[in-house]
Design a protein around this motif. Structure first.
Motif, PDB file in Angstrom:
ATOM      1  N   PRO A  37       0.803  -1.225   0.000  1.00 24.61           N
ATOM      2  CA  PRO A  37       0.000   0.000   0.000  1.00 24.61           C
ATOM      3  C   PRO A  37       0.838   1.278   0.000  1.00 24.61           C
ATOM      4  O   PRO A  37       1.908   1.327   0.605  1.00 24.61           O
ATOM      5  N   VAL A  38       0.348   2.278  -0.714  1.00 21.88           N
ATOM      6  CA  VAL A  38       1.012   3.589  -0.740  1.00 21.88           C
ATOM      7  C   VAL A  38      -0.050   4.660  -0.470  1.00 21.88           C
ATOM      8  O   VAL A  38      -1.034   4.762  -1.197  1.00 21.88           O
ATOM      9  N   THR A  39       0.134   5.396   0.603  1.00 21.69           N
ATOM     10  CA  THR A  39      -0.803   6.466   0.948  1.00 21.69           C
ATOM     11  C   THR A  39      -0.173   7.800   0.591  1.00 21.69           C
ATOM     12  O   THR A  39       0.912   8.125   1.073  1.00 21.69           O
ATOM     13  N   ILE A  40      -0.852   8.541  -0.263  1.00 23.23           N
ATOM     14  CA  ILE A  40      -0.316   9.829  -0.705  1.00 23.23           C
ATOM     15  C   ILE A  40      -1.168  10.942  -0.123  1.00 23.23           C
ATOM     16  O   ILE A  40      -2.378  10.987  -0.346  1.00 23.23           O
ATOM     17  N   ARG A  41      -0.505  11.782   0.642  1.00 23.45           N
ATOM     18  CA  ARG A  41      -1.235  12.880   1.270  1.00 23.45           C
ATOM     19  C   ARG A  41      -1.135  14.126   0.417  1.00 23.45           C
ATOM     20  O   ARG A  41      -0.045  14.514  -0.004  1.00 23.45           O
ATOM     21  N   PHE A  42      -2.261  14.746   0.172  1.00 21.65           N
ATOM     22  CA  PHE A  42      -2.263  15.955  -0.655  1.00 21.65           C
ATOM     23  C   PHE A  42      -1.677  17.132   0.107  1.00 21.65           C
ATOM     24  O   PHE A  42      -1.576  17.112   1.329  1.00 21.65           O
ATOM     25  N   LEU A  43      -1.323  18.138  -0.689  1.00 21.49           N
ATOM     26  CA  LEU A  43      -0.606  19.319  -0.170  1.00 21.49           C
ATOM     27  C   LEU A  43      -1.156  19.812   1.173  1.00 21.49           C
ATOM     28  O   LEU A  43      -2.346  20.009   1.331  1.00 21.49           O
ATOM     29  N   ASP A  44      -0.260  20.048   2.111  1.00 21.06           N
ATOM     30  CA  ASP A  44      -0.705  20.367   3.469  1.00 21.06           C
ATOM     31  C   ASP A  44      -0.241  21.708   4.047  1.00 21.06           C
ATOM     32  O   ASP A  44      -1.031  22.411   4.669  1.00 21.06           O
ATOM     33  N   CYS A  97      -6.704  20.677   3.684  1.00 26.30           N
ATOM     34  CA  CYS A  97      -7.801  20.614   2.715  1.00 26.30           C
ATOM     35  C   CYS A  97      -8.363  21.999   2.413  1.00 26.30           C
ATOM     36  O   CYS A  97      -9.038  22.191   1.407  1.00 26.30           O
ATOM     37  N   ARG A  98      -8.055  22.959   3.283  1.00 24.90           N
ATOM     38  CA  ARG A  98      -8.531  24.329   3.026  1.00 24.90           C
ATOM     39  C   ARG A  98      -7.941  24.872   1.726  1.00 24.90           C
ATOM     40  O   ARG A  98      -8.549  25.710   1.054  1.00 24.90           O
ATOM     41  N   LEU A  99      -6.759  24.384   1.384  1.00 22.76           N
ATOM     42  CA  LEU A  99      -6.138  24.812   0.129  1.00 22.76           C
ATOM     43  C   LEU A  99      -6.946  24.311  -1.061  1.00 22.76           C
ATOM     44  O   LEU A  99      -7.073  24.989  -2.082  1.00 22.76           O
ATOM     45  N   THR A 100      -7.482  23.080  -0.926  1.00 25.48           N
ATOM     46  CA  THR A 100      -8.280  22.527  -2.033  1.00 25.48           C
ATOM     47  C   THR A 100      -9.614  23.260  -2.149  1.00 25.48           C
ATOM     48  O   THR A 100     -10.127  23.453  -3.246  1.00 25.48           O
ATOM     49  N   VAL A 101     -10.167  23.650  -0.998  1.00 26.82           N
ATOM     50  CA  VAL A 101     -11.439  24.367  -1.045  1.00 26.82           C
ATOM     51  C   VAL A 101     -11.264  25.691  -1.791  1.00 26.82           C
ATOM     52  O   VAL A 101     -12.117  26.094  -2.582  1.00 26.82           O
ATOM     53  N   THR A 102     -10.107  26.329  -1.583  1.00 22.98           N
ATOM     54  CA  THR A 102      -9.898  27.612  -2.270  1.00 22.98           C
ATOM     55  C   THR A 102      -9.288  27.435  -3.660  1.00 22.98           C
ATOM     56  O   THR A 102      -9.599  28.176  -4.574  1.00 22.98           O
ATOM     57  N   GLU A 108      -3.895   5.091  -2.147  1.00 23.38           N
ATOM     58  CA  GLU A 108      -4.746   5.652  -1.095  1.00 23.38           C
ATOM     59  C   GLU A 108      -4.492   7.156  -1.071  1.00 23.38           C
ATOM     60  O   GLU A 108      -3.387   7.588  -0.749  1.00 23.38           O
ATOM     61  N   ILE A 109      -5.492   7.895  -1.444  1.00 17.71           N
ATOM     62  CA  ILE A 109      -5.359   9.360  -1.478  1.00 17.71           C
ATOM     63  C   ILE A 109      -5.852   9.902  -0.136  1.00 17.71           C
ATOM     64  O   ILE A 109      -6.962   9.601   0.295  1.00 17.71           O
ATOM     65  N   MET A 110      -4.981  10.669   0.517  1.00 15.19           N
ATOM     66  CA  MET A 110      -5.298  11.090   1.887  1.00 15.19           C
ATOM     67  C   MET A 110      -5.423  12.607   1.965  1.00 15.19           C
ATOM     68  O   MET A 110      -4.528  13.346   1.560  1.00 15.19           O
ATOM     69  N   ILE A 111      -6.526  13.067   2.509  1.00 14.05           N
ATOM     70  CA  ILE A 111      -6.819  14.502   2.599  1.00 14.05           C
ATOM     71  C   ILE A 111      -6.448  14.994   4.014  1.00 14.05           C
ATOM     72  O   ILE A 111      -6.949  14.449   4.997  1.00 14.05           O
ATOM     73  N   PRO A 112      -5.589  16.007   4.087  1.00 18.62           N
ATOM     74  CA  PRO A 112      -5.153  16.473   5.410  1.00 18.62           C
ATOM     75  C   PRO A 112      -6.082  17.510   6.044  1.00 18.62           C
ATOM     76  O   PRO A 112      -6.815  18.194   5.340  1.00 18.62           O
ATOM     77  N   LEU A 113      -6.008  17.562   7.345  1.00 17.45           N
ATOM     78  CA  LEU A 113      -6.591  18.652   8.147  1.00 17.45           C
ATOM     79  C   LEU A 113      -8.104  18.811   8.015  1.00 17.45           C
ATOM     80  O   LEU A 113      -8.625  19.917   8.075  1.00 17.45           O
TER      81      LEU A 113
END
Ligand code: PEP
Ligand code: MG
Length: 878
Positions: A615-622, A669-674, A705-710
């Motif tokens: 498994p590889v979990t990749i966390r999006f920009l944080d 995840c606030r970065l993705t919202v904006t 595994e795509i992981m969304i932070p915060l």
């Protein structure tokens, strides 16, 4: 009514919590018929009571102690202060876990002028007179030093003066009259220092000595030792009161310490030292050079034969390597202490395997015998132990990333790179590090920072790299501008050599030679046993293929956290990333993101390759975006030029990114919202990389595994997930692939834990980001708390850094709740941890207990986590 005092005949080895290690083992040795002078143990509960009563021994406990003094007097046929048959005792500390040298000991207690005179009168041998005065002066010195805290040095000066006057080199060359004179001088010194007479009543002496041992539980070195070794303050120490036997009686007497196996290598052979005509503290203090134990065999054949027999009995009894203290009085052997001996990591592995091969231990027991934290030393280059002894320590910070480094001081990341390219070895010293320092950190042998805790940037990045790092050494007075700092009264300039130990946090002047760590055969054997017992999976936090490969070598079963932002810190990439940040329009942003996408996809492909279908979990920009923008004028100008914008415009962007509380700001995840386009780019990169890898390796299970932070709100997660799913599904469809993927979330905000059932409706997995969860639960910054936490340790408000050792009571409660809530909605849901705690043994045990699926930690901690997970599972089975 509580019982606070136990005779050695009343205890046994299982009563360690109450009697301390030393007391329990003295009782056990008594029970199995070994020669132990018979005394009593005052329990650890009495110590706790002493602190509860405002550092006094209450009347009830004191009365019980006095009752046991009488019993001891009867058993031994001697009496305190008696002029015919005086009883002399030793008073020694002994906590539940051994804390060698941390607490106090008093020997020869019970002597006073009358007792001394009576003893001498009762024995005409002139040698005996010498012995009595030798014991007396020792007692006055030790009592003054340990109990009354009059510095040892005053007495040592007097001894040195006496030796000088007599023209001799060793104490042993002083005669009875000299020692008598010394005893008088010591008493006078005592009075001079304290303004009162030396106490002559043995019962007063005893009371004060017991109080001193209780008090020593709280001395600064004991407090530090406990924190380093996970020993709770609440345990307290027991006190052992034992009749003296005299190794300094004559030349047919002596004292020694020995190990049943070599504590450095683990080799099965008796190791130790023996000192003729001496008391215990002489061996430790190095007053004279002791003889090796083998020589004792020739000089004291009977006592030696007896001692070897006892060694065998003890090893077979405890089924572990023993560390023993003993005394020979007039040819007769007495055992004063035994315990499972401290050993190097290498020795620990060998001894554990040997004991299994000798049929003494099961593999489960062998796995439990290894302290996971010690494995660190097997995985990194280490200072040469011999050289370390004579090295000059100049300071201490946090042992943030293990290893040993030695090199010339540089103050900037650039210099680190330049000097390295010129073939030099450097230690990078910074006030604190920032993402821009990464290449300099790579180039350096080690990193030393003034600020920052165990989860500071320097610490996290260094651990990921397996690079030695000492962080948060606040004693350094830094002058970065002039490339110099002061520490321990000396000014260090660029180019000066220092050595740092990332395991102990110690900093040394000059070069201390290192030796390469070897991973020997026993290491693999213990690890394979551990793997067969553990329930938790162990993954790694890795952002580069190099880290990922290293982690695989060390047994990682996947990536639990890839911090994608670390991929942007590379100098070639940061400019594209800055372009993205400084873009005015979505179209401009997308253009910059396009430049990055190919690079990210390439990175992800390499990660999938390195993990071979695990498994590889990749966390999006944080992180908050301001971490990526330049601070230097020249770099700002360069960025303006590349962007075709004015310097002012760039500065305005940078200014606009400023936040008062960036860790609670525009990040995760606030970065993705904006800026949804960032998540769009990252999704494409992940999915395309996965599809390509799957094509190359059809037999591998590739499920990114795509992981969304915060995340803190279910709708926030759903919003981001929708963007990810739309892009991912479109990519998969366009490629004609049947790739599966998962979208999950980090749980690192208390609100996410509290509403985990809501979030689990959409999130396919949870991973606890306990760095942020700790920060937000306690409400203090992970980067700044190091400034005030030491005051919390001093006042015992906290015993440990909550960023290094999981706060099970508070943060742990949130985790447990989140797992339960999450799985109530999504049964069997995968829950992991990827905060720094994922590599800390006690935290790993907690993760096992609350039923996590995996722990994820930096590559070099993978073996530690594997072992800790196995130990948790074995203990759980009982
Ligand atoms: C965490 O917060 O625990 C975590 C793993 O994320 P980061 O340290 O990158 O904030
Ligand atoms: Mg985090």
């Amino acid at each position: 009514m509580a019982k606070y005092v136990y005779l050695f005949t009343e205890g046994n080895a299982t009563m360690r919590n109450l009697l301390g290690g030393k007391g329990a083992n003295l009782a056990e040795m008594t029970n199995i018929g070994l020669p132990v002078p018979q005394g009593f143990t005052i329990t650890t509960e009495a110590c706790t009571q002493y602190y509860e009563d405002g550092r006094t021994i209450n009347d009830e406990i004191m009365a019980e102690i006095m009752k046991y003094v009488e019993i001891m007097e009867k058993i031994n046929g001697k009496k305190f202060g008696d002029l015919k048959n005086p009883l002399l005792v030793s008073v020694r500390s002994g906590a539940r876990a051994s804390m060698p040298g941390m607490m106090d000991t008093i020997l020869n207690l019970g002597l006073n002028d009358e007792v001394v005179a009576a003893m001498i009168a009762g024995n005409p041998d002139p040698k005996f007179e010498r012995f009595v005065y030798d014991s007396y002066r020792r007692f006055i010195q030790m009592f003054s030093d340990v109990v009354m805290e009059v510095g040892k040095k005053y007495f040592e000066q007097l001894i040195d003066k006496m030796k000088e006057e007599k023209g001799v080199q060793y104490d042993i060359e002083l005669n009875a009259a000299d020692l008598k004179k010394l005893a008088e001088q010591f008493k006078a010194e005592y009075k001079k220092q304290l303004g009162q007479d030396f106490p002559s009543d043995p019962k007063v002496q005893l009371y004060e000595a017991i109080r001193a041992v209780f008090r020593s539980w709280d001395n600064p070195r004991a407090n530090v030792y406990r924190r380093d070794n996970d020993i709770p303050y609440s345990w307290g120490t027991a006190v052992n009161v034992m009749p003296m036997v005299f190794g300094n009686l004559n030349n047919n007497s002596g004292t020694g310490v020995a190990f049943t196996r070599d504590p450095a290598t683990g080799e099965k052979k008796l190791m130790g030292e023996f000192l003729v005509n001496a008391q215990g503290e002489d061996v430790v203090a190095g007053v004279r050079t002791p003889m090796p134990i083998t020589e004792m065999a020739e000089r004291f054949p009977e006592a030696y034969a007896d001692f070897s027999r006892v060694c065998n009995i003890l090893e077979n009894h405890y089924r572990d390597m023993q560390d023993m203290e003993f005394t020979v009085e007039n040819g007769k052997l007495y055992m004063l202490q035994c315990r499972n001996g401290k050993r190097t990591a290498q020795a620990a592995l060998k001894i554990a395997c040997d004991l299994v091969d000798e049929g003494m231990r099961t593999p489960e027991e062998a796995v439990l015998m290894i302290d996971p934290r010690n494995l660190d030393t097997l995985l990194h280059p280490q200072f040469d132990a011999k050289a370390l002894k004579s090295a000059q320590q100049i300071g201490k910070g946090l042992g943030a990333s293990p290893g040993a480094a030695c090199g010339q001081i540089v103050f900037t990341a650039d210099d680190a790179e330049k000097w390295k390219n010129a073939g030099k070895k450097v230690v990078l010293v910074r006030l604190e590090t920032s993402p821009e320092d990464i290449t300099g950190m790579k180039a350096a042998q080690g990193i030393l920072t003034v600020r920052g805790g165990m989860t500071s940037h320097a610490a996290v990045v260094a651990r990921g790299m397996g690079k030695c790092c000492v962080s948060g050494c606040g004693e350094i007075v830094m002058d970065e501008a002039n490339k110099k700092f002061t520490l321990a009264g000396k000014t260090y300039h660029e180019g000066d050599v220092i050595s740092i130990d990332g395991s102990t946090g110690k900093i040394y002047d000059g070069a201390v030679p290192t030796v390469d760590a070897k991973v020997e055969g026993e290491f693999g054997r213990i690890m394979s046993w551990a793997d067969s017992f553990r329930k938790l999976h162990v993954r790694t936090n890795a952002d580069t293929p190099r880290d990922a490969k290293k982690a695989r070598e060390l047994g990682a079963e996947g990536i639990g956290l890839c911090r994608t932002e670390h991929m942007f810190f590379d100098p070639q990439r940061i400019s594209a990333f800055r372009e993205m940040i400084c873009a005015d329009t979505k179209a401009e942003r997308e253009k910059a993101l396009d430049k990055i996408m190919g690079m990210q996809q390439g990175d992800f492909e390499e990660l999938f390759e390195a993990m071979e279908g695990n498994p590889v979990t990749i966390r999006f920009l944080d992180p908050p975006l301001h971490e990526f923008v330049p601070t230097e004028e020249a770099e700002i100008a360069l960025l303006a030029e590349v962007q075709g914008k004015s310097v002012e415009a760039i500065k305005a962007v940078i200014q606009g990114l400023h936040e008062s509380n960036p860790m609670m700001g525009h990040r995760g995840c606030r970065l993705t919202v904006t800026y949804p386009e960032i998540a769009v780019m990252q999704t494409k990169a992940v999915i395309r990389a996965a599809i390509n890898t799957k094509k190359k390796h059809p037999d591998w299970k590739i499920v990114p595994e795509i992981m969304i932070p915060l995340v803190g709100e279910a709708k926030e997660f759903s919003y981001v997930k929708k963007i990810v799913v739309e892009v991912a599904d479109a990519e998969i469809k366009a490629a004609g692939s049947d790739l599966k993927y998962e979208v999950g979330t980090m749980i690192e905000i208390p609100r996410a834990a509290l509403t985990a059932d809501e979030i689990a409706k959409e999130a396919e997995f949870f991973c606890f980001g306990t760095n942020d969860l700790t920060q937000m639960t306690f409400g203090f910054s992970r980067d700044d708390a190091g400034k005030f936490l030491p005051a919390y340790y001093d006042t015992k408000i906290y015993e440990n850094d909550p960023f290094a050792k999981l706060d099970q009571t508070g943060v742990g409660k949130l985790m447990k709740m989140a797992v339960t809530l999450g799985r109530s909605v999504r049964p069997g849901m995968e829950c992991g941890i990827c905060g720094e705690h994922g590599g800390d043994p006690t935290s790993v045990e907690f993760c096992h207990k609350i039923g996590l699926s995996y722990v994820s930690c930096s590559p070099y901690r993978v073996p530690i986590a594997r072992l800790a997970a196995a130990q948790a599972a074995i203990k759980d089975r009982g």
